[in-house]
Each structure stands twice: as structure tokens, then as C-alpha cells.
Design a protein around this motif. Structure first.
Motif, PDB file in Angstrom:
ATOM      1  N   PHE A  48       0.816  -1.277  -0.189  1.00 39.79           N
ATOM      2  CA  PHE A  48      -0.205   0.050  -0.051  1.00 39.79           C
ATOM      3  C   PHE A  48       1.070   1.323  -0.169  1.00 39.79           C
ATOM      4  CE2 PHE A  48      -2.045   3.462   2.430  1.00 39.79           C
ATOM      5  CZ  PHE A  48      -3.085   3.806   1.781  1.00 39.79           C
ATOM      6  N   ALA A  49       2.103   1.197   0.931  1.00 38.72           N
ATOM      7  CA  ALA A  49       2.614   2.277   0.861  1.00 38.72           C
ATOM      8  C   ALA A  49       3.474   2.581  -0.485  1.00 38.72           C
ATOM      9  CB  ALA A  49       3.905   2.237   2.082  1.00 38.72           C
ATOM     10  N   GLN A  50       3.845   1.751  -1.257  1.00 36.73           N
ATOM     11  CA  GLN A  50       4.636   1.751  -2.498  1.00 36.73           C
ATOM     12  C   GLN A  50       3.613   2.299  -3.268  1.00 36.73           C
ATOM     13  OE1 GLN A  50       7.943   1.586  -2.899  1.00 36.73           O
ATOM     14  NE2 GLN A  50       8.214   0.787  -0.929  1.00 36.73           N
ATOM     15  N   ALA A  51       2.452   2.111  -3.528  1.00 37.55           N
ATOM     16  CA  ALA A  51       1.405   2.428  -4.345  1.00 37.55           C
ATOM     17  C   ALA A  51       1.025   3.923  -4.049  1.00 37.55           C
ATOM     18  CB  ALA A  51       0.299   1.693  -4.343  1.00 37.55           C
ATOM     19  N   ILE A  52       0.866   4.199  -2.654  1.00 45.19           N
ATOM     20  CA  ILE A  52       0.678   5.702  -2.637  1.00 45.19           C
ATOM     21  C   ILE A  52       2.062   6.484  -2.842  1.00 45.19           C
ATOM     22  CG2 ILE A  52       0.562   7.172  -0.412  1.00 45.19           C
ATOM     23  CD1 ILE A  52      -1.936   5.743  -1.205  1.00 45.19           C
ATOM     24  N   ARG A  53       3.207   5.994  -2.571  1.00 50.32           N
ATOM     25  CA  ARG A  53       4.393   6.673  -2.967  1.00 50.32           C
ATOM     26  C   ARG A  53       4.584   7.187  -4.432  1.00 50.32           C
ATOM     27  NH1 ARG A  53       7.080   2.940   0.825  1.00 50.32           N
ATOM     28  NH2 ARG A  53       7.144   4.189   2.624  1.00 50.32           N
ATOM     29  N   LEU A  54       3.929   6.204  -5.392  1.00 48.93           N
ATOM     30  CA  LEU A  54       4.181   6.097  -6.725  1.00 48.93           C
ATOM     31  C   LEU A  54       2.902   6.957  -7.567  1.00 48.93           C
ATOM     32  CD1 LEU A  54       5.180   2.715  -7.697  1.00 48.93           C
ATOM     33  CD2 LEU A  54       6.528   4.656  -7.702  1.00 48.93           C
ATOM     34  N   SER A  55       1.870   7.469  -6.583  1.00 49.61           N
ATOM     35  CA  SER A  55       0.645   8.052  -7.176  1.00 49.61           C
ATOM     36  C   SER A  55       0.900   9.571  -7.558  1.00 49.61           C
ATOM     37  CB  SER A  55      -0.424   7.937  -6.266  1.00 49.61           C
ATOM     38  OG  SER A  55      -0.293   8.365  -4.928  1.00 49.61           O
ATOM     39  N   GLY A  56       1.705  10.156  -6.902  1.00 51.41           N
ATOM     40  CA  GLY A  56       1.823  11.658  -7.089  1.00 51.41           C
ATOM     41  C   GLY A  56       1.325  12.363  -5.844  1.00 51.41           C
ATOM     42  N   ALA A  57       1.730  13.672  -5.657  1.00 52.21           N
ATOM     43  CA  ALA A  57       1.111  14.413  -4.405  1.00 52.21           C
ATOM     44  C   ALA A  57      -0.208  14.491  -4.411  1.00 52.21           C
ATOM     45  CB  ALA A  57       1.840  15.915  -4.537  1.00 52.21           C
ATOM     46  N   GLN A  58      -0.852  15.095  -5.461  1.00 52.44           N
ATOM     47  CA  GLN A  58      -2.170  15.170  -5.403  1.00 52.44           C
ATOM     48  C   GLN A  58      -3.144  13.884  -5.243  1.00 52.44           C
ATOM     49  OE1 GLN A  58      -3.650  18.051  -5.016  1.00 52.44           O
ATOM     50  NE2 GLN A  58      -5.948  17.328  -4.884  1.00 52.44           N
ATOM     51  N   LYS A  59      -2.912  12.833  -5.908  1.00 47.75           N
ATOM     52  CA  LYS A  59      -3.550  11.569  -5.673  1.00 47.75           C
ATOM     53  C   LYS A  59      -3.299  11.012  -4.409  1.00 47.75           C
ATOM     54  CE  LYS A  59      -4.533   9.318 -10.217  1.00 47.75           C
ATOM     55  NZ  LYS A  59      -4.264   8.602 -11.006  1.00 47.75           N
ATOM     56  N   GLU A  60      -2.063  11.164  -3.835  1.00 49.59           N
ATOM     57  CA  GLU A  60      -1.667  10.735  -2.484  1.00 49.59           C
ATOM     58  C   GLU A  60      -2.435  11.100  -1.498  1.00 49.59           C
ATOM     59  OE1 GLU A  60       2.022  11.562   0.401  1.00 49.59           O
ATOM     60  OE2 GLU A  60       2.603  10.951  -1.343  1.00 49.59           O
ATOM     61  N   ALA A  61      -2.678  12.421  -1.560  1.00 48.84           N
ATOM     62  CA  ALA A  61      -3.553  13.169  -0.570  1.00 48.84           C
ATOM     63  C   ALA A  61      -4.891  12.694  -0.701  1.00 48.84           C
ATOM     64  CB  ALA A  61      -3.449  14.526  -0.721  1.00 48.84           C
ATOM     65  N   LEU A  62      -5.408  12.821  -1.767  1.00 48.44           N
ATOM     66  CA  LEU A  62      -6.720  12.137  -1.956  1.00 48.44           C
ATOM     67  C   LEU A  62      -7.083  10.728  -1.608  1.00 48.44           C
ATOM     68  CD1 LEU A  62      -7.556  13.859  -5.325  1.00 48.44           C
ATOM     69  CD2 LEU A  62      -8.678  14.654  -3.379  1.00 48.44           C
ATOM     70  N   PHE A  63      -6.020   9.862  -1.941  1.00 50.15           N
ATOM     71  CA  PHE A  63      -6.396   8.508  -1.597  1.00 50.15           C
ATOM     72  C   PHE A  63      -6.382   8.104   0.092  1.00 50.15           C
ATOM     73  CE2 PHE A  63      -3.953   6.668  -5.608  1.00 50.15           C
ATOM     74  CZ  PHE A  63      -5.028   6.611  -6.118  1.00 50.15           C
ATOM     75  N   LEU A  64      -5.560   9.104   0.503  1.00 51.55           N
ATOM     76  CA  LEU A  64      -5.328   8.930   2.003  1.00 51.55           C
ATOM     77  C   LEU A  64      -6.519   9.323   2.634  1.00 51.55           C
ATOM     78  CD1 LEU A  64      -1.436   9.462   2.476  1.00 51.55           C
ATOM     79  CD2 LEU A  64      -2.797   7.386   2.665  1.00 51.55           C
ATOM     80  N   GLN A  65      -6.647  10.508   2.277  1.00 50.65           N
ATOM     81  CA  GLN A  65      -8.192  11.311   2.810  1.00 50.65           C
ATOM     82  C   GLN A  65      -9.329  10.489   2.562  1.00 50.65           C
ATOM     83  OE1 GLN A  65      -7.234  14.153   4.743  1.00 50.65           O
ATOM     84  NE2 GLN A  65      -9.127  13.309   5.490  1.00 50.65           N
ATOM     85  N   SER A  66      -9.651   9.826   1.482  1.00 53.31           N
ATOM     86  CA  SER A  66     -10.551   8.789   1.163  1.00 53.31           C
ATOM     87  C   SER A  66     -10.814   7.855   2.250  1.00 53.31           C
ATOM     88  CB  SER A  66     -10.346   8.221  -0.260  1.00 53.31           C
ATOM     89  OG  SER A  66     -10.615   9.410  -1.331  1.00 53.31           O
ATOM     90  N   LEU A  67      -9.430   7.208   2.274  1.00 54.64           N
ATOM     91  CA  LEU A  67      -9.286   6.286   3.284  1.00 54.64           C
ATOM     92  C   LEU A  67      -9.873   6.526   4.599  1.00 54.64           C
ATOM     93  CD1 LEU A  67      -8.237   3.391   4.449  1.00 54.64           C
ATOM     94  CD2 LEU A  67      -5.900   4.442   4.499  1.00 54.64           C
ATOM     95  N   VAL A  68      -9.255   7.721   5.184  1.00 62.38           N
ATOM     96  CA  VAL A  68      -9.371   8.308   6.649  1.00 62.38           C
ATOM     97  C   VAL A  68     -10.824   8.793   6.949  1.00 62.38           C
ATOM     98  CG1 VAL A  68      -8.721  10.277   8.003  1.00 62.38           C
ATOM     99  CG2 VAL A  68      -7.061   8.959   6.989  1.00 62.38           C
ATOM    100  N   ASN A  69     -11.301   9.414   5.915  1.00 62.69           N
ATOM    101  CA  ASN A  69     -12.765   9.938   6.076  1.00 62.69           C
ATOM    102  C   ASN A  69     -13.599   8.824   6.269  1.00 62.69           C
ATOM    103  OD1 ASN A  69     -11.800  12.511   5.656  1.00 62.69           O
ATOM    104  ND2 ASN A  69     -12.978  13.117   4.029  1.00 62.69           N
ATOM    105  N   THR A  70     -13.503   7.943   5.415  1.00 65.65           N
ATOM    106  CA  THR A  70     -14.507   6.576   5.374  1.00 65.65           C
ATOM    107  C   THR A  70     -14.422   6.096   6.859  1.00 65.65           C
ATOM    108  OG1 THR A  70     -14.358   6.545   2.892  1.00 65.65           O
ATOM    109  CG2 THR A  70     -14.905   4.425   4.371  1.00 65.65           C
ATOM    110  N   PHE A  71     -13.232   5.618   7.253  1.00 61.22           N
ATOM    111  CA  PHE A  71     -13.138   5.085   8.738  1.00 61.22           C
ATOM    112  C   PHE A  71     -13.684   5.772   9.736  1.00 61.22           C
ATOM    113  CE2 PHE A  71     -10.705   1.877   6.052  1.00 61.22           C
ATOM    114  CZ  PHE A  71     -10.557   0.728   7.179  1.00 61.22           C
TER     115      PHE A  71
END
Length: 189
Positions: free
Chosen positions: A126-149
Motif C-alpha cells: 500500500f505504501a509503495q502504491a501511495i508513493r508512486l501516485s503523485g502528490a495530489q492523488k496521494e492526498a486524495l487516496f489517504l483522505q478517502s481512506l481516513v474520512n471513510t473510517f
């Protein structure tokens, strides 16, 4: 009397250890009846699906969209649905996902954060995929995860770790609790 007790013990053992078509003749004392035992199969665990509010990146990749969908009521179920919605990268999240919720106080660079905090530990994939996603997608992916939980488990913040260590990317070190919409504004769909 002794044969009756042995027969009773054999029958109880059969019932406790599983079902067979009949008790083996070798295990039954002579002059006793063989009683066929039929059991109903154990029910298969059917996942319980519930309505959950999920957060996914919008089409412009400049915020999140909230939507309702069904998911299994577990951290793995939420992750799986987020992947299906395109809100998280499709990678192995690990077989040892750990998740917990507790009322605690955490020291941060800005002071202390007190509240109900969820802690989620995921795999390095998961960390590797986040690192490769770019700054904007990284923030959106993580916030999607966090907000949902946060919404689903009714908690104030989340601490996300990767195999027990702090998630660090080229853009951010995620050692402090992440709160709702910290990185992205949310619109309702």
C-alpha cells in the motif's frame, strides 16, 4: 452398566468431534446398538453488508465526493470497497491488517491531540502504491481512506502506519493523527 457408559461416551465424542454417518463398529462395545448420527452442515459465514458512506476522489482530482454504498462491516470490507470505487490503489493490503480504536492523547509537533483515535496498520505494498501516485492523488487516496473510517467508526482522527512504522512519502511524513477532510474538501453526491 460399564458398556452403557462406554457407548454414551463414544456417542458424546462423536457429537463433539464432528459428525459421521454412523459410529464405527470397532468403537462400540458388543451387544449395543449402532445409532446413525446426522448433522446439519455448519452455516457458512455470510458477510453482513451494511450501508456505509464512502469518500472517493472527484473527477477533477481536486476534492472528494461522498457516496453511500454497501460493504462488509470490517476494516477489510471497507478497504475492498474503497478499492472497487477507485478511491484506493488496487494492491495487497496485507493479511495482517490491524485496526483498533481507543480514547487517547497523542503528542504532535503542534501540541497534543486528544480524542477517539483509530489506528490502522497496512502492508508496504500500500505504501509503495501511495508513493508512486503523485502528490495530489496521494492526498486524495489517504483522505478517502481516513474520512471513510472516521465516519464509519465515529472517531476523531486516524493514525495510519505501514507494518508498524510511520508512512513517509516524498511529499509528507504521516506521523500525526489525520482528521476529517484535512487534505481535501468534500462534496456530497
Amino acid at each position: 452398566m460399564r458398556k452403557s457408559v462406554l457407548c454414551l461416551v463414544a456417542t458424546v465424542l462423536v457429537l463433539l468431534t464432528g459428525c459421521t454417518a454412523a459410529v464405527s463398529v470397532a468403537s462400540v462395545p458388543t451387544n449395543t446398538a449402532i445409532v446413525p448420527v446426522e448433522c446439519t452442515p455448519e452455516p457458512v459465514d455470510t458477510p453482513i453488508l451494511i450501508d456505509v458512506t464512502f469518500y472517493q476522489p472527484n473527477d477533477e482530482l481536486n476534492g472528494l465526493v461522498a457516496l453511500s454504498a454497501q460493504a462488509e462491516d470490517s476494516p477489510q470490507g471497507l478497504l475492498s470497497t474503497l478499492v472497487g470505487l477507485g478511491a484506493l490503489p488496487d494492491v495487497g493490503y496485507g493479511t495482517n491488517i490491524t485496526f483498533g480504536v481507543a480514547d487517547e492523547t497523542v503528542s504532535t509537533e503542534d501540541g497534543e491531540f486528544s480524542g477517539v483515535i483509530a489506528r490502522l496498520d497496512l502492508s508496504d505494498a500500500f505504501a509503495q502504491a501511495i508513493r508512486l501516485s503523485g502528490a495530489q492523488k496521494e492526498a486524495l487516496f489517504l483522505q478517502s481512506l481516513v474520512n471513510t473510517f472516521l465516519v464509519h467508526y465515529d472517531v476523531d482522527a486516524m493514525i495510519l502506519t505501514i507494518e508498524g512504522t510511520v508512512l513517509e512519502t516524498a511529499y509528507e511524513k504521516y506521523e500525526d493523527p489525520i482528521t476529517f477532510d484535512e487534505f481535501a474538501a468534500t462534496e456530497t453526491n
